[in-house]
Scaffold this active site. Structure first.
Site, short mmCIF file in Angstrom:
data_model
loop_
_atom_site.label_atom_id
_atom_site.label_comp_id
_atom_site.label_asym_id
_atom_site.label_seq_id
_atom_site.Cartn_x
_atom_site.Cartn_y
_atom_site.Cartn_z
CG HIS A 96 3.93 -4.57 1.96
ND1 HIS A 96 2.62 -4.67 2.53
CD2 HIS A 96 4.09 -5.63 1.39
CE1 HIS A 96 2.23 -6.03 2.24
NE2 HIS A 96 3.05 -6.42 1.70
CE LYS A 118 0.00 -8.57 -2.43
NZ LYS A 118 -0.46 -8.11 -1.27
CG HIS A 176 -4.99 4.44 -13.51
ND1 HIS A 176 -5.76 4.21 -14.79
CD2 HIS A 176 -4.85 2.96 -13.13
CE1 HIS A 176 -5.85 3.01 -14.98
NE2 HIS A 176 -5.46 2.09 -14.02
CG ASP A 225 -2.75 -1.95 -17.36
OD1 ASP A 225 -1.46 -2.03 -16.24
OD2 ASP A 225 -3.95 -2.20 -16.86
CG HIS A 241 -7.16 -1.68 -15.23
ND1 HIS A 241 -6.29 -2.60 -14.96
CD2 HIS A 241 -8.38 -1.72 -14.64
CE1 HIS A 241 -6.92 -3.18 -13.99
NE2 HIS A 241 -8.12 -2.91 -13.79
CG ASP A 262 -3.45 -5.19 -15.51
OD1 ASP A 262 -3.03 -5.19 -16.93
OD2 ASP A 262 -3.75 -4.56 -14.99
NE ARG A 265 -5.76 -10.23 -5.29
CZ ARG A 265 -5.29 -9.84 -4.21
NH1 ARG A 265 -3.98 -9.96 -4.22
NH2 ARG A 265 -5.94 -9.40 -3.33
#
Ligand code: V1D
Ligand code: CA
Length: 468
Positions: A31, A39, A152, A187, A189, A276, A282
């Site tokens: 977590h 998550k 990353h 992704d 990003h 994502d 989100r």
């Protein structure tokens, strides 16, 4: 040999294309902190969906070993990994200089120190590394590790929720046997850590589709980043604007990927499937549907090149699980219904309990105009034409790897049944590596028995060289 379809829809895959699916039963228990969007639990939710669709009956489930410091230091510095292995929430004050140096630990920042942080890295990285080793050994040409894909992380620095770059570790392993590896990142990003790692080499072609502009993280990935020195033209960036939909995405994705496969001729693929890029994420700003995201996976599958599928970002948990479970079905070659079968997380999929609900977007319109998409597509394809056809690599001694120890069944080598229970070794057979068995005159191997010897990577590679 391909066996005709069975009663549950889909077609049995030839032995070497039956996927190995890596699942660590603990990785989802870590977590990052209560307000952090990353998550790890999403990996367990995904797994629950995969089991509810009984996809485990069409794959080999494998519990990977934890990556060691030695494994991680094939890419990262010893100083950095040593720090990650020692720092905890209780001893942070002793590491104030290192926390800054390695960009770890500002309390509300991207890469906090959290309980078990290093073990978490060992677990997801162990999955990707084991996948690469299994591909090198020829156990399967198709591997899946949804816990991996942390694109990353840099050699000596954490970035954007990523501490250890399992992708770089896995690609370095594949390079022991593969002359050319292509890395693809869908992704939302930019895949900056992987691009940076291989920016100067033609042994790895990195390709990233991402949102670029307006300070969107990480700020790199313009189309003019194309690689340098020996690596010039071996980095491909497709910078996109907000709100891209399935149609526009595939208008640019498919021709570019076809061009790369045609001109680069990779012998192995690694695909980061960050979720994502879905609508309603989100953190994301794209508008892909689960079907559109899955189409990107299906397109890569269709090339028939050995491939490792990895996870990545994805912050609307129910959709991440839907997306990766659906993609598992595509990879395993099984058709699955849209009604989600009962599973441990059933209430997550309220109110419709559908695998592919209509994702109604709260995002702006598609800001990727047709002319813009045509421009990126054309300039990228032009750059590809400057590549020498399938650059070759000098033959070299293969560095030692765990393969030699894996010749014998290891009692700690764990295979799992569908509930994650270890069912012991012996389900999978190693196929001999071409250094031992390469025989130019040998006939093609009959793959009709599950997990029998497959045509070795060396044989495939040799055929490929002959065809050039
Ligand atoms: F919203 C947040 C709440 C708590 C902590 C962090 C965030 C957050 C959202 N977006 N952090 C970000 C991005 N960071 C910044 C920083 C602000 N600084 C000036 C820079 O904008 C990081 C986004 C990381 C995305 C990770 C990934 O999806 O690409 C990924 N892929 O594989 C694993 C993760
Ligand atoms: Ca990307």
């Amino acid at each position: 040999m391909t066996v005709p379809s069975d009663d549950s829809g889909g077609t049995e895959l030839p032995g070497n294309r039956v996927p190995i699916y890596y699942f660590d039963p603990v990785v989802g228990a870590f977590h990052y902190g209560p307000r952090h969007p990353m998550k790890p639990h999403r990996i367990h939710i995904t797994h629950s969906l995969v089991l509810s669709y009984r996809l485990q009956n069409h794959m080999h489930l494998y519990k990977p070993k934890l990556a060691t410091k030695y494994d991680m230091c094939t890419f990262h510095t010893e100083e950095y990994i040593d720090f990650l292995s020692k720092v905890t929430n209780d001893n942070c004050s002793q590491f104030s200089q290192e926390l800054k140096q390695f960009s770890v630990g500002s309390p509300n920042g991207d890469s906090p120190v959290f309980g078990g942080m290093y073990e978490f890295c060992q677990r997801f990285c162990g999955g990707s590394l084991t996948a690469a080793q299994h591909m090198n050994q020829g156990l399967s040409d198709v591997t899946i590790n949804w816990a991996g894909g942390l694109h990353h992380a840099k050699k000596s620095e954490a970035s954007g929720f990523c501490y250890v770059n399992d992708i770089c570790v896995a690609i370095l392993e594949l390079l022991k046997y593969h002359p050319r590896v292509m890395y693809l990142d869908i992704d939302v990003h930019h895949g900056d850590g992987v691009q940076e790692a291989f920016y100067l080499t033609d042994r790895v072609m990195t390709v990233s589709f991402h949102k670029y502009g307006r300070d969107f993280f990480p700020g790199t990935g313009d189309m003019y980043e194309i690689g340098e020195q020996q690596g010039k033209y071996y980095s491909v960036n497709v910078p996109l604007r907000d709100g891209i939909n399935d149609e526009t995405y595939h208008d640019v994705y498919k021709p570019i990927m076809d061009g790369i496969i045609k001109y680069y001729r990779p012998t192995a693929l690694v695909m980061q499937c960050g979720a994502d890029s879905l609508g309603m994420d989100r953190l994301g700003v794209f508008n892909l549907s689960i079907g559109g995201h899955g189409e990107a996976v299906n397109h890569m599958k269709s090339y028939g090149i050995p491939i490792m599928y990895l996870g990545g970002g994805g912050y609307t948990l129910r959709n991440v699980a839907r997306c990766w479970a659906y993609e598992t079905s595509i990879i395993a070659g099984r058709r699955v219904g849209n009604d989600i079968p009962y599973n441990d997380y059933h209430e997550f999929f309220m109110p419709d309990y559908k695998l592919q609900p209509t994702i109604t977007s709260n995002k702006p319109d598609n800001l990727n105009k047709k002319e813009y998409i045509e421009y990126i597509k054309e300039s990228t394809l032009q750059n590809l034409k400057r590549l020498p056809f399938a650059p070759s690599v000098q033959m070299h001694d293969v560095p030692p790897d765990l393969y030699y120890y894996d010749d014998f069944e290891d009692p700690d080598d764990t295979h799992m049944d569908e509930s994650g229970v270890n069912i012991g070794p012996g389900q999978m057979q190693r196929r001999p590596h071409y250094h031992e068995h390469y025989d130019e005159n040998a006939p093609d191997v009959d793959n009709s028995d599950e997990m029998r010897r497959h045509k070795t990577m060396g044989e495939c590679y040799n055929d490929h060289l002959k065809s050039l």
